[in-house]
Design a protein around this motif. Sequence first.
Motif, PDB file in Angstrom:
ATOM      1  N   SER A 127       0.944  -1.318   0.260  1.00  0.00           N
ATOM      2  CA  SER A 127       0.370   0.376   0.187  1.00  0.00           C
ATOM      3  C   SER A 127       0.759   1.050   0.007  1.00  0.00           C
ATOM      4  N   PHE A 128       2.133   1.195   0.562  1.00  0.00           N
ATOM      5  CA  PHE A 128       3.087   2.380   0.494  1.00  0.00           C
ATOM      6  C   PHE A 128       3.343   2.425  -0.809  1.00  0.00           C
ATOM      7  N   ARG A 129       3.774   1.537  -1.839  1.00  0.00           N
ATOM      8  CA  ARG A 129       4.486   1.802  -2.848  1.00  0.00           C
ATOM      9  C   ARG A 129       3.468   2.067  -3.699  1.00  0.00           C
ATOM     10  N   LYS A 130       2.145   1.847  -3.482  1.00  0.00           N
ATOM     11  CA  LYS A 130       1.354   2.009  -4.532  1.00  0.00           C
ATOM     12  C   LYS A 130       0.554   3.442  -4.297  1.00  0.00           C
ATOM     13  N   HIS A 131       0.515   3.911  -3.186  1.00  0.00           N
ATOM     14  CA  HIS A 131       0.666   5.660  -2.870  1.00  0.00           C
ATOM     15  C   HIS A 131       1.500   6.696  -3.317  1.00  0.00           C
ATOM     16  N   ILE A 132       2.566   5.556  -2.839  1.00  0.00           N
ATOM     17  CA  ILE A 132       4.237   6.178  -2.979  1.00  0.00           C
ATOM     18  C   ILE A 132       4.352   6.772  -4.909  1.00  0.00           C
TER      19      ILE A 132
END
Length: 923
Positions: free
Chosen positions: A902-907
Motif C-alpha cells: 500500500s505504501f508503494r502504491k501511494h508513492i
Amino acid sequence: MAGISKAAPGAFTITPHKLSICILIQVYAPPSQTSVPFPFSSVSQHNLLASFLLSLTKSSEDIFEPKLDELISQLNEIGGVLKHWLSDHLAGKLSSLASPDDLFNFFNDLRGILGGSDSNVMDDAQIILDPSSNLGVFVRRCLLAFNLLSFEAVCHLLTNVATYCKESLSAYPPYELSHFNDSDSYTEAPKHYENMDLENFVVEKVNKEIEARNVVDEKLSFHNHAPKALVRSIEDHYSSPGPQIKRITKPREVSTCASSSCDASDCVDSQTGAFLRTNWQIQGYLLEQADTIERQGSSFTLNAFESVLKDLLKLAPELHRVHFLRYLNSLYHQDYHTALENIHRYFDYSAGTEGCDFIPSSSTGCNSFGRYEVALLCLGMMHFHFGHPKQALEVLTEAVRVSQQQNNDSCLAYTLAAICKMLSEFGVSNMRGLIGSSYSPVTSIGTSLSTQQLLYVLLRRSLKRAESLKLKRLVASNHLAMAKFDLTQVQRPLLSFGPKASMKLATCPINVCKELRLSSHLINEYGDEASLMISDGAFCTQWIKNLKKPKCSVIFSHENECRSNTDALQFCGQPCSIPGSVLQLLGSSYLFRATAWEVYGSAPLARMNALLYATCFADSSSLDDVALAYGKLIQHLAVFKGYKEAFAALKLAEEKFLSVSKSQIQLVKLQLLHDHALHTGNLKLAQQLCDELGVLASSVTGVDIEIKVEASLRHARILIAANQFSQAASIAHSLFCMCYKFSLQVENATVLLLLAEIHKRSGNAVLGIPYALASLSFCKSFNLDLLKASATLTLAELWLSLGSSHAKRALALIHGAFPVLLGHGGLELRARAFITEAKCYLADSSFSVSEEPEMVLEPLTQAAKDLELLEYHKLAAEAFYLMAIVYDKLGQLDHREEAAYSFRKHITALESSDIEDPLQYCC
C-alpha cells in the motif's frame, strides 16, 4: 341599493373570480348550521377548504386572476370525494346570476354568514365567520365594493360573469362537462350560457358601456394603461408550463367604437377574457418583479424583461417605478452605465417620492426639494455593489448630511446602516480620511478612535435610531450586523485608561447568540392574524404560488422542476403570509449561525443551520445566499465524507444554479478541485486553479478581500508542497501584513498557523513554535475552538520534531485536543492527529510495541482509511510506512508486506499525478 360614491384610486373591485370565492365561502360557512356543515363529512375536509380559501383571498389581487376552469381544476385537486359537488355548485351558482336582482340577493345572503356583535352568545358549535378574520375581512370588502357600484357597473359585472362562465365551460370537452349536466340543481343554467349569443349581447350594450365608461372607471378604479399587447407580452413571459386552455376565437366587431388604444384597452376583451387591472395591481406586479430580480440576480432574464418594461413605459409613462426596475435589471447584470442612467432617470422623473420608507417629520418643508437624500442612498449602494468603496462612502456621507438637513430620520437610519455594511464588507484601512471628514456622522466622537471602534459606534447609533423610529426590519438587520462585529472583532473599550477601562480583549459568543436571537424576534411581529393583512399587491401574488410546492424538499435533488398539475396540492398548513423581505432577514440569521459555528468549530451545528436554511428559506432568499448554503454543505461533504460524494453534490448544485464567474458555486468548485489536486500531488493543476481563483477577485484595494486571502493561502500551500519554503514564508508574511492592515483577526490566526507549518516542514521547529503559540493566543481571544485544536496539533508536531525527549509533552498536547479533533475535525485533521499520536508512542522509550501494539496500529489503521477517502497520497504513504515498521517489529510478515504494498502504491500515485488529465474532475 348600490350607491354611486366615487372610489379611490387602487380601490378593491369586484370581479367574477372574487365572486367565485364568495360562493365558496358560503359553502364553507353557511348560516344557521352547526357542527360540520353539509356537504362535508369530516372536520379535515372542512379545514382543507378553509386553507384553500385563505390562499385564494390572499392572492385575489394578483395581476392575473385565474379563469373558472383553473379554479375548478384546483377544486378537483383538493376536493377529494366532494370535488364534483363543489365544481357543480360553483358553476351552477354562477350560471344562476342572470340579472342585477340576482346579484343583490346573493350579496344580501352573503351578509348572513358574518357574525354580529351578539355572536358571543350563540352556540359554540355553530359556524360563524369572524368579521375580523381574513375570510371575514374579504367578505366585508366585497360587500362594500358591491355597495359602491352604480347600476351600470352592476350590469358590467354581469357581462364579465357571463364571459367568465362561457369561456371556461366552452373549453371543456363534452365528457368533461358530463358531471355538470348530471347535477340535481342548476341543470339548465350551463346550457343557457352555452346557447347564449354572447357576441350579440356585447354588441348591443357596448355603446351604453362606452358612454358610461368614465363613470364606471371612476367607480371601479380601472387603470387605463394595460392594453392587450402588454398583457399578452407579460403572459408570454410568465406563462405556466401547464396545459393551455382553448379560447374563443370569434373576432370582435366593436373596435371601431373605441376612440383610442387606451379606450380599447378599457373594454372587456371577449377573445381572451382578460379584465382590466388597477394601478394598484400594476404597482404590485412591478414590486413582485423587483423582488424576483433581487433574489435571482444575474440569472434573471435580461432582454425579455427589458422589452416588457419598455412596452410598459411607452404605454404608461407616469409609472416611474419602471425606471427603477430597469436599474435593478442592469445592476445585477453588471451593466454600470445603464444602471447609472436609469437610477438618475428614476429619481429625476419621480422627484424621489418613491423608495425608502419615510416617516414624516414634525418640521415643515422637509420634503420641499423632493427626496434627494434617498437618491444619494441608492446611488451609494450602487457604487457599493459595483465595488467602488471610495465613491460609495463619499455619496453616503453626503446622504447623511442631506438627511440631517431635511430632518429625514428614516433615511438617515438606512444610510448609517449602509455605511456600516460597507465598512464591514470592504477593507476599511483607507477609509479613515473619509470617515473623519466634516460631514461624517461620527465627527463629534473624534478621529483618535480606531476604525473598528468607529464601526462599533456607527452600529450602535444606527441600531438606536432604527429602534426609536420603529423600523423593525432595519432593527433586525442591525442586530445581524452587530452579531457579525462581535464574531470577528474584539470590542476594545473607548476608554483605554482609568479604573473603568476593561482589560479583557476577547470576543464573547454569548453576545453573538444574543444578537442573533434579537434579530429573529422580527418574526413575532407577524404572528398575529391581524398583522397578516397584505400591504401591497406584490405580497398577494405569493399566496397561490406557495400552494404547488412539493411535499418533500430534498437537497441536491435531481428534480429541478415543479410537479405537474396532477399532483396533490399541499394544504396541510396555511401558506406563508410573511413578507419576503422578513423571511429573507430571518433566513440570513440562520445562514449567519452556520458561519458562526464554522468559525467556532462546531461542524454538526454549522451543517444543521445550513441545511435548515437551504430547506426552509430557499424560496424567499437570493440565489447567492442559497448558493452559499449549498456551498457550505458541499464543503462539509468533502471534509467529512471525501471528494467522491462532494463532487456528486457539486454536479447537482451546478445544475441548480447558474455557474458564472464569482458565484459561490464556482468558488466552491475551484476550492474542491484545488484541495484534491494538492492531496493527489498534482501541483501544476493546483497552481492553475489557484490562479483562476485569484482572477475572480477585484483589483480594487479592499474589495473581495476574502477571495484574495484565500488565493494567497492556497498559493503558499502549493509552495510548501513543492518544498519552496522561503517563497512560501515570504507570501505568508505579506498575507499577515494585509490581514493586520484590514483588521482580519480570524484570518491572522490561520496565517500564523501557516507560518508554523512552513517552519515545521523546513526543519526549523524552534522558529515555528512561537508562531504556533501566537496562533493559539489568537484562537483563545476569538474562541476559535477547532482552529485552536489544529494549532495545538501543530505545536505537538513541532515539539516531537525536536527529539524523542519531548514525545510525552507532545502526546499530552494531542490528548488534550482529541475531544475537539475527533468530535468536530474532518478526515485530514483526524488522520494527522492519529499519525502524530502513533509517532509519539513509537518515539517514547518507555513504550513497548510488543506489549501494546493496538495503541499504535488502531490509530494508524483509522488514519489510513480516512486518507484513502481523501486520496491524500503523501500522508497515506506515511501511515502505511509506520504500519509496516510496527508489523516488522511484531514479526507479522504478511501484514508487513501488505502495508508495504500500500505504501508503494501511494508513492507511485504521487509520482504519476502530474500526468493526469487536469479536466477529469471538472466534468
